[in-house]
Design a protein around this motif. Structure first.
Motif, mmCIF file in Angstrom:
data_model
loop_
_atom_site.group_PDB
_atom_site.id
_atom_site.type_symbol
_atom_site.label_atom_id
_atom_site.label_comp_id
_atom_site.label_asym_id
_atom_site.label_seq_id
_atom_site.Cartn_x
_atom_site.Cartn_y
_atom_site.Cartn_z
ATOM 1 N N TYR A 5 4.349 3.287 -9.537
ATOM 2 C CA TYR A 5 3.512 3.870 -10.587
ATOM 3 C C TYR A 5 4.222 5.048 -11.239
ATOM 4 O O TYR A 5 4.302 5.146 -12.471
ATOM 5 N N VAL A 6 4.751 5.946 -10.411
ATOM 6 C CA VAL A 6 5.467 7.102 -10.944
ATOM 7 C C VAL A 6 6.748 6.660 -11.650
ATOM 8 O O VAL A 6 7.100 7.193 -12.701
ATOM 9 N N TRP B 113 3.274 1.121 -3.895
ATOM 10 C CA TRP B 113 2.742 1.163 -5.251
ATOM 11 C C TRP B 113 2.727 2.549 -5.873
ATOM 12 O O TRP B 113 2.949 2.671 -7.080
ATOM 13 N N PRO B 114 2.479 3.642 -5.132
ATOM 14 C CA PRO B 114 2.527 4.949 -5.808
ATOM 15 C C PRO B 114 3.908 5.278 -6.379
ATOM 16 O O PRO B 114 4.021 5.859 -7.459
ATOM 17 N N ILE C 288 -7.637 4.225 -10.900
ATOM 18 C CA ILE C 288 -7.281 3.618 -9.609
ATOM 19 C C ILE C 288 -8.121 4.205 -8.477
ATOM 20 O O ILE C 288 -8.544 3.500 -7.570
ATOM 21 N N LEU C 289 -8.391 5.501 -8.560
ATOM 22 C CA LEU C 289 -9.192 6.155 -7.529
ATOM 23 C C LEU C 289 -10.687 5.894 -7.670
ATOM 24 O O LEU C 289 -11.466 6.298 -6.821
ATOM 25 N N LEU D 103 -4.449 7.163 -12.832
ATOM 26 C CA LEU D 103 -4.729 7.536 -11.445
ATOM 27 C C LEU D 103 -6.221 7.709 -11.199
ATOM 28 O O LEU D 103 -6.736 7.296 -10.150
ATOM 29 N N HIS E 259 0.825 -1.206 0.000
ATOM 30 C CA HIS E 259 0.000 0.000 0.000
ATOM 31 C C HIS E 259 0.860 1.257 0.000
ATOM 32 O O HIS E 259 0.466 2.279 -0.564
ATOM 33 N N GLN E 260 2.036 1.208 0.607
ATOM 34 C CA GLN E 260 2.904 2.376 0.654
ATOM 35 C C GLN E 260 3.887 2.441 -0.509
ATOM 36 O O GLN E 260 4.437 3.498 -0.798
#
Length: 149
Positions: free
Chosen positions: A89-90, A85-86, A116-117, A113, A82-83
């Protein structure tokens, strides 16, 4: 949560020290940005990161000691994912930006994004992906006259 704050703060401390000791002096460049050397701006940012994360580590370690929670516990991979993956992604889009023009990548990045949201309205996709891309295109091609996107 205190344990996560402690370890993430410690990771940012390690990264900012790496920036200050190795990355900025080695790869900082020699050009000028707004009359200042680019190393100065990057160094100020790294010091802000170091001070902020150092405060986080100190405050969370004090709270851990007061609450008598252990510093180490079982690893929960879903929390780690969870911490992480961002950043991944970038990183994917940074790698794509090496090979593809930015005006092709920007709509994919923003649209991904939004997906995903959980956005489901198609007009929001159009507005949010095409507006910044059109602005970037107009800025670089017509106003700056570099046309590299």
């Amino acid at each position: 949560m205190l344990r996560i704050n402690f370890w993430s703060g410690l990771a940012v401390v390690a990264f900012s020290v790496t920036l200050l000791i190795w990355i900025i002096p080695t790869f900082g460049g020699g050009g000028f940005s707004f009359g200042l050397p680019p190393q100065l701006i990057a160094t100020i940012g790294a010091w802000i990161m170091l001070l902020s994360s150092g405060c986080l580590v100190i405050l969370s370690s004090v709270s851990l000691v007061r609450s008598k929670e252990p510093l180490l516990s079982g690893v929960n991979f879903s929390e780690i994912w969870h911490q992480v993956w961002p950043f991944l992604y970038v990183l994917l889009f940074i790698i794509l930006a090496i090979y593809l023009p930015l005006t092709w990548i920007a709509p994919l990045l923003i649209g991904g994004l939004l997906f995903i949201l959980g956005e489901q309205r198609w007009h929001i996709y159009l507005i949010c992906t095409l507006t910044p891309t059109a602005g970037l295109y107009i800025l670089t091609v017509y106003l700056m006259r570099i046309g590299v996107v």
